[in-house]
Design an enzyme around this catalytic site. Structure first.
Site, PDB file in Angstrom:
ATOM      1  N   LYS A  90       0.863  -1.187   0.000  1.00 47.09           N
ATOM      2  CA  LYS A  90       0.000   0.000   0.000  1.00 47.09           C
ATOM      3  C   LYS A  90       0.891   1.226   0.000  1.00 47.09           C
ATOM      4  O   LYS A  90       1.947   1.234   0.663  1.00 47.09           O
ATOM      5  CB  LYS A  90      -0.888  -0.057   1.248  1.00 47.09           C
ATOM      6  CG  LYS A  90      -1.950   1.013   1.339  1.00 47.09           C
ATOM      7  CD  LYS A  90      -2.855   0.736   2.537  1.00 47.09           C
ATOM      8  CE  LYS A  90      -3.938   1.766   2.719  1.00 47.09           C
ATOM      9  NZ  LYS A  90      -4.850   1.421   3.854  1.00 47.09           N
ATOM     10  N   SER A 165      -9.716   1.335   2.768  1.00 48.28           N
ATOM     11  CA  SER A 165      -8.854   2.132   1.923  1.00 48.28           C
ATOM     12  C   SER A 165      -7.775   1.313   1.198  1.00 48.28           C
ATOM     13  O   SER A 165      -7.154   1.822   0.271  1.00 48.28           O
ATOM     14  CB  SER A 165      -8.173   3.214   2.769  1.00 48.28           C
ATOM     15  OG  SER A 165      -7.339   2.620   3.747  1.00 48.28           O
ATOM     16  N   SER A 189      -9.763  -1.136   6.951  1.00 47.33           N
ATOM     17  CA  SER A 189      -9.211  -0.935   5.607  1.00 47.33           C
ATOM     18  C   SER A 189      -8.474  -2.113   4.993  1.00 47.33           C
ATOM     19  O   SER A 189      -8.135  -2.057   3.812  1.00 47.33           O
ATOM     20  CB  SER A 189      -8.276   0.268   5.606  1.00 47.33           C
ATOM     21  OG  SER A 189      -9.047   1.421   5.446  1.00 47.33           O
TER      22      SER A 189
HETATM   23  N1  GLN Z   1     -13.132   3.508   6.276  1.00 47.53           N
HETATM   24  C1  GLN Z   1     -12.570   3.913   7.538  1.00 47.53           C
HETATM   25  C2  GLN Z   1     -12.231   5.378   7.505  1.00 47.53           C
HETATM   26  O1  GLN Z   1     -12.433   5.977   6.499  1.00 47.53           O
HETATM   27  C3  GLN Z   1     -11.377   3.077   7.870  1.00 47.53           C
HETATM   28  C4  GLN Z   1     -10.171   3.478   7.121  1.00 47.53           C
HETATM   29  C5  GLN Z   1      -8.969   2.677   7.481  1.00 47.53           C
HETATM   30  O2  GLN Z   1      -9.060   1.624   8.109  1.00 47.53           O
HETATM   31  N2  GLN Z   1      -7.825   3.196   7.088  1.00 47.53           N
HETATM   32  O3  GLN Z   1     -11.777   5.925   8.463  1.00 47.53           O
END
Ligand code: GLN
Length: 513
Positions: A90, A165, A189
């Site tokens: 990532k 994400s 994510s």
């Molecule tokens: N979707 C969640 C957020 O937007 C989790 C994101 C993540 O785990 N990086 O905060």
């Protein structure tokens, strides 16, 4: 020894690659060429990569092949756990010599000066770094739509999001471009995109993997973890990356081997597995996900586990607590991107104040600005006591809920996400998007580990569905035991984690050399 075709390559597991190289069936160089062919043939449609580091991967492969060629009985080549395995990261993980953009304009031209521990350990174990993967900007999001460099497409249906994400890491694995990848998980994510793309994704207990060199979102919530097409592949990556790192004071010793047969073949006979009846009645949980989760529970029971209902009375406050704690930590972490120390610098600003303002306004996307402004407000004098302090109290209660639940079971099962992958643009308002993580974020609050396992296709949408297996803190081996047993049931039903991508492969003749 022979070259690998694209279709052969896409089927290989971590063990297949490592054993195939050790047995001289193919060279690490063959694997890397097949992987680069996969990038070229498939990623033009999936768009999971932000940067391809092909030369570095070729060099690492050559190193493995040379060591094997020079091997003698007295001096074995000493292949690592991930020898010859194509892996990608990532784009919030530093890899010296590559860009690390967090999919944000503000870091578009940032070159890593050093390598994150999780990346370094993957490479030391013999992994071949194929490059850096797309994500929601700074990991804020659940669809990868907020990337400043374009969307990633779900390999099962290119009109749908891969989740987020870590959308790039999930899509690259589901497409068969890389064997495994690393993502980060602050509220879901790794697990939510794994469920959307039909692959396995694991968020370890907070502290099991070093965060050193990973761009921070919420430092008390962030964890790095692997994605792969099987539980065993994910376990192999965990064995390579987990454990204490003196550069991250929150990291812990790891004294378990996840790939161990005793664990992955132990079965669940006699195990008590908890489920949360309230979760299965939650508004917004689609019928097909509920049915898939109940079928997985029935499968566990058929394997000899005992299902026990448990209560997590404070979990309903997790979303609210997360959207206080997360933005507050993000506000503090993102203050370093000020156009002076790091990041894009707006030209033509009249003074330093304007330079900050314009650089951030132009460099950050709308979701980043929303979170930073929210965090700044929540931490301001007078407001802090009303939101931040109670959110931390809720955190303590939720953590205690999980600890109590694990007094009467060894693992928990829940849906991973309330629904299957949605279409681009389908969820436009932020609050609905935030609900995507309703089942995943409570354990970021509590610190426990959780793994999303694909359990077949939804009976309405025909898209992958995942269930989440959660373990007590630092007993993540119990998660792998349950996940491996359940995976075997679905493997027996012909369920696979590799997206067919027939339309794209047809154009390449399916078998590009
Ligand atoms: N979707 C969640 C957020 O937007 C989790 C994101 C993540 O785990 N990086 O905060």
């Amino acid at each position: 020894m022979g070259q690998l075709t694209l279709s052969e390559y896409r089927q290989l597991s971590v063990a297949d690659i490592r054993d195939g190289i050790a047995a001289r069936q193919f060279l690490a160089a063959d694997v890397v060429e097949a992987a680069l062919t996969a990038v070229e043939a498939l990623d033009c449609q999936v768009h999971s990569f932000l940067e391809v580091t092909g030369e570095a991967a070729r060099q690492a492969a050559a190193h493995i092949d040379q060591a094997l060629a020079a091997e003698t009985a007295a001096q074995p080549a000493g292949l690592g756990t991930l020898a010859g395995v194509p892996i990608a990261f990532k784009d919030n993980m530093n890899l010296e010599g590559s860009h690390t953009t967090c999919a944000s304009r503000i870091l578009e031209n940032y070159h890593s000066l050093y390598t994150a521990t999780c990346v370094a350990r993957s490479l030391e174990a013999g992994g071949l770094s194929l490059g850096k993967l797309n994500m929601d900007e700074f990991a804020f999001g659940s669809s990868t739509e907020t990337s400043a460099f374009g969307c990633t497409f779900n390999p099962w249906d290119l009109e749908r999001v891969p989740g987020g994400s870590s959308g790039g890491p999930a899509a690259a694995v589901a497409a068969g471009i890389v064997t495994v990848s690393l993502g980060s998980d602050t509220g879901g994510s790794i697990r939510q995109p794994a469920s959307f793309c039909g692959v396995v994704g694991f968020k370890p207990t907070y502290g099991l993997v070093s965060r050193y060199g990973v761009v921070a979102f919420g430092s008390s919530l962030d964890q790095v973890g692997p994605l792969g097409r099987s539980v065993a592949d994910v376990a192999a990556v965990m064995d390579a990356i987990g454990g204490r790192d003196p550069l991250d004071c929150t990291s812990q010793h790891l004294d378990v081997k996840f790939v161990a047969k005793e664990l992955l073949e132990a079965g669940v006979q006699g195990m008590r597995i908890g489920y949360v009846p309230d979760f299965l009645e939650l508004d917004g949980l689609t019928g097909e996900v509920k049915r898939a989760c109940e079928a997985a529970m029935a499968n566990l029971e058929a394997l000899g586990a005992q299902l026990v209902p448990v209560e997590l009375p404070n979990a309903k406050a997790a979303l609210a607590a997360y959207y206080v704690i997360g933005p507050c930590e993000a506000f503090s972490n993102l203050s370093r991107f000020d156009s002076v120390r790091y990041g894009y610098c707006a030209e033509a600003a009249a003074n330093l104040g304007q330079q900050y303002e314009q650089s951030r306004a132009q460099g950050f996307g709308p979701e980043v600005i929303r979170r930073v402004m929210l965090g700044s407000y929540l931490l301001s004098a007078g407001v802090y006591d009303t939101y931040y302090y109670p959110a931390q109290q809720v955190r303590t209660l939720i953590t205690a809920d999980y600890a109590r639940a694990f007094e009467c079971c060894e693992a928990l099962i829940t849906p991973t996400s309330p629904r299957t992958a949605f279409r681009f643009g389908e969820i436009a308002d932020p609050t609905s998007m935030y609900l995507s993580d309703i089942f995943t974020l409570p354990i970021n609050i509590a610190g426990n580990g959780g793994l999303s396992l694909p359990v077949g296709m939804g009976d309405e949408t025909g898209l992958p569905v995942g269930v989440q297996i959660i373990g007590p803190q630092f007993k993540d081996d119990q998660i792998f035991r349950v996940a491996a047993a359940l995976e075997a049931v679905y493997a027996g039903q012909g369920s696979v984690s590799l997206a067919p991508l027939e339309s794209i492969l047809a154009k390449t003749g399916g078998d590009v050399q």
